[in-house]
Design a protein around this motif. Sequence first.
Motif, PDB file in Angstrom:
ATOM      1  N   HIS A  13       0.965  -0.939   0.045  1.00 36.02           N
ATOM      2  CA  HIS A  13       0.071   0.087  -0.140  1.00 36.02           C
ATOM      3  C   HIS A  13       0.909   1.203   0.013  1.00 36.02           C
ATOM      4  O   HIS A  13       1.784   1.215   0.755  1.00 36.02           O
ATOM      5  N   PRO A  14       0.504   2.367  -0.751  1.00 36.55           N
ATOM      6  CA  PRO A  14      -0.882   2.603  -1.400  1.00 36.55           C
ATOM      7  C   PRO A  14      -0.834   2.204  -2.868  1.00 36.55           C
ATOM      8  O   PRO A  14      -1.866   2.415  -3.451  1.00 36.55           O
ATOM      9  N   TYR A  15       0.326   1.651  -3.490  1.00 38.71           N
ATOM     10  CA  TYR A  15       0.373   1.451  -5.018  1.00 38.71           C
ATOM     11  C   TYR A  15      -0.813   0.764  -5.459  1.00 38.71           C
ATOM     12  O   TYR A  15      -1.449   0.975  -6.347  1.00 38.71           O
ATOM     13  N   TYR A  29      -3.906   0.468  -4.291  1.00 37.19           N
ATOM     14  CA  TYR A  29      -4.954   1.119  -4.221  1.00 37.19           C
ATOM     15  C   TYR A  29      -5.313   2.281  -5.197  1.00 37.19           C
ATOM     16  O   TYR A  29      -6.176   2.549  -5.761  1.00 37.19           O
ATOM     17  N   SER A  36       4.741  -7.602   1.745  1.00 33.91           N
ATOM     18  CA  SER A  36       3.192  -7.581   1.479  1.00 33.91           C
ATOM     19  C   SER A  36       2.797  -8.951   1.545  1.00 33.91           C
ATOM     20  O   SER A  36       3.138  -9.830   0.688  1.00 33.91           O
ATOM     21  N   SER A  72      -2.202  -7.612  -5.560  1.00 35.19           N
ATOM     22  CA  SER A  72      -2.332  -6.895  -4.381  1.00 35.19           C
ATOM     23  C   SER A  72      -3.621  -7.570  -3.313  1.00 35.19           C
ATOM     24  O   SER A  72      -4.235  -8.447  -3.671  1.00 35.19           O
ATOM     25  N   ARG A  73      -3.616  -6.933  -2.146  1.00 36.21           N
ATOM     26  CA  ARG A  73      -4.448  -7.292  -1.259  1.00 36.21           C
ATOM     27  C   ARG A  73      -5.732  -7.247  -1.990  1.00 36.21           C
ATOM     28  O   ARG A  73      -6.693  -8.049  -1.565  1.00 36.21           O
ATOM     29  N   GLU A  74      -6.119  -6.001  -2.626  1.00 40.54           N
ATOM     30  CA  GLU A  74      -7.517  -5.978  -3.219  1.00 40.54           C
ATOM     31  C   GLU A  74      -7.832  -6.988  -4.152  1.00 40.54           C
ATOM     32  O   GLU A  74      -8.849  -7.568  -4.150  1.00 40.54           O
TER      33      GLU A  74
END
Length: 341
Positions: A67-69, A71, A153, A175-177
């Motif tokens: 984060h924040p990439y 996002y 991450s 990513s987490r998303e």
Amino acid sequence: PCSVYMGAVDIVRQAPNVDRMRRLGAEVVAVESGDKTLRAAIDEALRAWVTDPEGIYYILGSVVGAHPYPYLVRELQSVIGVEARQQMIDQAGGLPDVAFACVGGGSNAIGLFYPLLGDDIELIGVEAGGTGDGLGQNAATLATGTPGVLQGSYTIILPLMTACIVANIVSVSLSRESIYTLKLARRGLSIVAGREVSVMKALRVNEVMTDRMHTFYEGTPLSTLLEEALSSPCSYFPVVDGKGNMTGIFSLQDLRMVLMEDVAALGPLVVARDIATTDGLITVTPEDDLDSVFKKFGQKNIEEIPVVSPEEPSRVIAMVRRKDVIEAYNKEILRRTATQA
């Protein structure tokens, strides 16, 4: 100044974008090494970055890293989904039944999918299936990868990367998303192209559960727990009463937390029921579908769930593991793909 590294091949392919970047004042650096595409461009950009890490700010337009990439990419790329959604309403009179997106670095998929998460739309991500589901045969991170920590991450990584993670600075990770998108009740992201991917509802717990489990009587003292649990191949341990009914469950992590305290002082006092989670126990039955099971894994971020008898809901008969659910899903996807090919 902004320097954009692009493979020489990609510069030709994306000439209009290159022209726009140059008009906006960016320097577009043609990378002639390697395969002359994205992979080589990333390597070259990193070489430039490490020469002056304090004076150069590195950013990659994919859903990777901390984060924040991810996002930022999600928010900027979501214009794809917002506009596609509105265009469907305007031109087709309603929302689509299915939305497809390619999954590479994740920006295209998360850009389309994120604005559609609140709608009743099947979301299908198509990954690079390569030549098979074996190690090094594909780049299907979500379908064949495993959770792990990469560059600080928590993400999903390809098995091949575990052998060369130290040597890889930038690698294929999502990513987490994207992981959360995978876990949502959207039938998952898969490596098939244009096929139905909601196969988890067709698979049952009894197809993947294992009777290899280790239960403890709730009055088992800490000394015995340490001796047996730490030498057991299991990671989660149901706790039962004198009648064999489950009253709780604890994991190796729970046991490690106890070890951080004064074991010598606590040893005679602590028993299995003191360590176990007893409230809000999550269980499944042999006939439950894997779609509902996968959602339960995400409720408390656990890796194993006790399987109980439908007739006796407190009687543990087996365990179901997250990794086995994912493996069964992947195998079924590949089987259906081979059958329909």
